[in-house]
Motif scaffolding. Sequence first.
Motif, PDB file in Angstrom:
ATOM      1  N   ILE A  24      10.124   0.934  -8.485  1.00 33.41           N
ATOM      2  CA  ILE A  24      10.289  -0.504  -8.253  1.00 33.41           C
ATOM      3  C   ILE A  24       9.662  -0.840  -6.902  1.00 33.41           C
ATOM      4  N   GLY A  25       8.540  -1.542  -6.958  1.00 35.88           N
ATOM      5  CA  GLY A  25       7.761  -1.838  -5.755  1.00 35.88           C
ATOM      6  C   GLY A  25       6.597  -0.882  -5.647  1.00 35.88           C
ATOM      7  N   LEU A  26       5.375  -1.392  -5.829  1.00 31.25           N
ATOM      8  CA  LEU A  26       4.202  -0.509  -5.838  1.00 31.25           C
ATOM      9  C   LEU A  26       3.311  -0.792  -4.634  1.00 31.25           C
ATOM     10  N   GLY A  27       3.924  -0.786  -3.460  1.00 33.09           N
ATOM     11  CA  GLY A  27       3.151  -0.829  -2.229  1.00 33.09           C
ATOM     12  C   GLY A  27       2.647   0.559  -1.892  1.00 33.09           C
ATOM     13  N   ARG A  28       2.366   0.792  -0.620  1.00 33.94           N
ATOM     14  CA  ARG A  28       1.809   2.091  -0.213  1.00 33.94           C
ATOM     15  C   ARG A  28       2.744   3.251  -0.569  1.00 33.94           C
ATOM     16  N   ILE A  29       4.036   3.072  -0.289  1.00 36.17           N
ATOM     17  CA  ILE A  29       4.973   4.166  -0.542  1.00 36.17           C
ATOM     18  C   ILE A  29       5.178   4.359  -2.036  1.00 36.17           C
ATOM     19  N   GLY A  30       5.293   3.270  -2.780  1.00 36.87           N
ATOM     20  CA  GLY A  30       5.420   3.379  -4.230  1.00 36.87           C
ATOM     21  C   GLY A  30       4.246   4.113  -4.843  1.00 36.87           C
ATOM     22  N   GLN A  31       3.040   3.837  -4.350  1.00 36.62           N
ATOM     23  CA  GLN A  31       1.854   4.533  -4.848  1.00 36.62           C
ATOM     24  C   GLN A  31       1.892   6.016  -4.497  1.00 36.62           C
ATOM     25  N   ARG A  36       1.828   9.333  -7.055  1.00 39.11           N
ATOM     26  CA  ARG A  36       0.954  10.506  -6.985  1.00 39.11           C
ATOM     27  C   ARG A  36       1.770  11.796  -7.085  1.00 39.11           C
ATOM     28  N   ARG A  37       2.918  11.835  -6.423  1.00 38.04           N
ATOM     29  CA  ARG A  37       3.762  13.033  -6.471  1.00 38.04           C
ATOM     30  C   ARG A  37       4.363  13.210  -7.869  1.00 38.04           C
ATOM     31  N   ALA A  38       4.839  12.116  -8.442  1.00 34.86           N
ATOM     32  CA  ALA A  38       5.445  12.191  -9.773  1.00 34.86           C
ATOM     33  C   ALA A  38       4.425  12.629 -10.823  1.00 34.86           C
ATOM     34  N   HIS A  39       3.175  12.178 -10.652  1.00 40.87           N
ATOM     35  CA  HIS A  39       2.098  12.571 -11.569  1.00 40.87           C
ATOM     36  C   HIS A  39       1.938  14.090 -11.568  1.00 40.87           C
ATOM     37  N   GLY A  40       2.059  14.702 -10.381  1.00 45.09           N
ATOM     38  CA  GLY A  40       1.943  16.149 -10.273  1.00 45.09           C
ATOM     39  C   GLY A  40       3.081  16.901 -10.944  1.00 45.09           C
ATOM     40  N   ASP A  44       1.994   1.881   7.282  1.00 41.45           N
ATOM     41  CA  ASP A  44       1.249   3.051   6.784  1.00 41.45           C
ATOM     42  C   ASP A  44       1.422   4.307   7.633  1.00 41.45           C
ATOM     43  N   VAL A  45       2.098   4.207   8.782  1.00 45.69           N
ATOM     44  CA  VAL A  45       2.251   5.393   9.629  1.00 45.69           C
ATOM     45  C   VAL A  45       3.110   6.444   8.937  1.00 45.69           C
ATOM     46  N   LEU A  46       4.158   6.004   8.236  1.00 45.02           N
ATOM     47  CA  LEU A  46       5.122   6.933   7.632  1.00 45.02           C
ATOM     48  C   LEU A  46       5.067   6.938   6.111  1.00 45.02           C
ATOM     49  N   THR A  47       3.974   6.454   5.538  1.00 48.68           N
ATOM     50  CA  THR A  47       3.888   6.374   4.077  1.00 48.68           C
ATOM     51  C   THR A  47       4.109   7.730   3.423  1.00 48.68           C
ATOM     52  N   GLU A  48       3.323   8.718   3.822  1.00 44.32           N
ATOM     53  CA  GLU A  48       3.414  10.028   3.167  1.00 44.32           C
ATOM     54  C   GLU A  48       4.725  10.728   3.510  1.00 44.32           C
ATOM     55  N   ALA A  49       5.189  10.579   4.762  1.00 43.90           N
ATOM     56  CA  ALA A  49       6.454  11.201   5.150  1.00 43.90           C
ATOM     57  C   ALA A  49       7.615  10.608   4.355  1.00 43.90           C
ATOM     58  N   THR A  50       7.615   9.288   4.189  1.00 43.35           N
ATOM     59  CA  THR A  50       8.686   8.644   3.425  1.00 43.35           C
ATOM     60  C   THR A  50       8.624   9.047   1.960  1.00 43.35           C
ATOM     61  N   ALA A  51       7.422   9.152   1.429  1.00 40.99           N
ATOM     62  CA  ALA A  51       7.277   9.584   0.034  1.00 40.99           C
ATOM     63  C   ALA A  51       7.756  11.024  -0.143  1.00 40.99           C
TER      64      ALA A  51
END
Length: 277
Positions: free
Chosen positions: A154-161, A165-169, A100-107
């Motif tokens: 493909i894969g709905l873990g933290r990064i997939g979620q 959120r970004r795609a929804h926007g 979870d440290v890099l979830t948002e950065a990776t997304a």
Amino acid sequence: MILGRVFVTREIHEDALELLRKEFSEVEVWESHDPPTKDDLKEKASHSMALITMLTDQVDGELFDSAPLLKVVANVAVGYDNFDVGEATRRRIMLTNTPDVLTEATADLTFGLLLSTARRINEAANAAADGRWGPWHPKAWLGYDVHGSQIGIIGLGRIGQAIARRAHGFGMKLLYHSRNRRKDLESSLGLIYVLELKHLLNAADFVTLHLPLTVETRHFIGKPELEEMKSSGILINSSRGDIVDQDALTEAIRNGVIAGVGLDVTSPEPLLQTNPL
């Protein structure tokens, strides 16, 4: 109580090193930009109580054999496919990672790759830098629309979620395929579950990969899967290089089976300049 010696296989943030210096009697950091060789790592581990490692460091039985004092190995990564977990468990050596440290950065990076590949930003920037910026033309650097398109996650873990959120926007239609269905997230994120992988590949304009590397997921995307994608489809991989069969990917790009690919990860890393990708 002051602990023994810790070896850090790459330079990390000074704040983290200060924390280590308060707890350990000796903190050694590998100063080279390149990772330590296997022999280097074994030598440094031979008199260390703890290791802080990166994904490029192989942590296995051979390393443990050289490190009789070793109690813990901490990986600076979400993934841990460089660990032999079974061997560490047998020897009672603790393994840790940094989820979870890099979830948002990776997304952010994943969505940046998606936008750049779709809108051909890198290609256009390189053309400008190379002096190939000619007069405006209605067909120059045409890409693919992101807004209103369909994304297959493909894969709905933290990064997939976080990608959802970004795609929804961006007003995208969100499809997902995952080992476990997440009905609790479907309404809040506007997700549609697709049971069969091929149905997602058939429908999605963009396919993004967010899987751990395991025996089951190695070459998860190969020639058959690429051929299921739209010819206008774009593949984005920011998980692990070996999730995709790179030979099949090269062939798919060359033959126009898919329109493009955005890669944050490859196998090996870095790729040789002679690699066709």
